[in-house]
Design a protein around this motif. Structure first.
Motif, PDB file in Angstrom:
ATOM      1  N   GLU A   1     -94.635  51.369   7.296  1.00  0.00           N
ATOM      2  CA  GLU A   1     -95.116  51.033   5.949  1.00  0.00           C
ATOM      3  C   GLU A   1     -95.693  49.633   5.817  1.00  0.00           C
ATOM      4  O   GLU A   1     -96.543  49.395   4.954  1.00  0.00           O
TER       5      GLU A   1
ATOM      6  N   TYR B   1     -89.239  52.355   9.458  1.00  0.00           N
ATOM      7  CA  TYR B   1     -89.888  52.332   8.151  1.00  0.00           C
ATOM      8  C   TYR B   1     -90.772  51.092   8.018  1.00  0.00           C
ATOM      9  O   TYR B   1     -91.926  51.188   7.590  1.00  0.00           O
TER      10      TYR B   1
ATOM     11  N   GLU C   1     -87.134  55.468   1.053  1.00  0.00           N
ATOM     12  CA  GLU C   1     -87.198  54.047   0.720  1.00  0.00           C
ATOM     13  C   GLU C   1     -86.061  53.297   1.382  1.00  0.00           C
ATOM     14  O   GLU C   1     -85.082  53.884   1.845  1.00  0.00           O
TER      15      GLU C   1
END
Length: 96
Positions: free
Chosen positions: A16, A12, A89
């Motif tokens: 991101e 992630y 998330e």
């Protein structure tokens, strides 16, 4: 205290935040928000060179760390950083 960053969380951050091998990812204390260990504070994340590492974990040549000056926030808890596929998330878990 220890930091554990799961492989999905690592992916992630690469996706991101464009984190690359050799980078340093800092978890720092922010005023506001909420956590289960300190009322009125939360964790922020930044790609930043360290000044004085208090604790760290290195995965795929990426160092995740907390500065010595921010260790008080964890109140003796370990930090587990994981990725929630359902929410897309990062989630922070504080473990004894």
């Amino acid at each position: 205290m220890n930091i554990v960053v799961t492989k999905p969380a690592l992916q992630y951050y690469k996706r991101e935040m464009d984190v690359k091998n050799g980078d340093f990812v800092r978890f720092f204390v922010r005023l506001g928000g909420c956590s289960t260990v300190q009322s009125g504070f939360s964790l922020g994340v930044a790609v930043r060179e360290p000044k004085e590492i208090g604790v760290s974990e290195t995965i795929d040549d990426i160092t995740f760390y907390v500065e010595e000056s921010d260790l008080w926030f964890f109140d003796g808890h370990d930090l587990k950083v994981k990725y929630s596929r359902n929410k897309d998330e990062i989630e922070f878990e504080y473990q004894n």
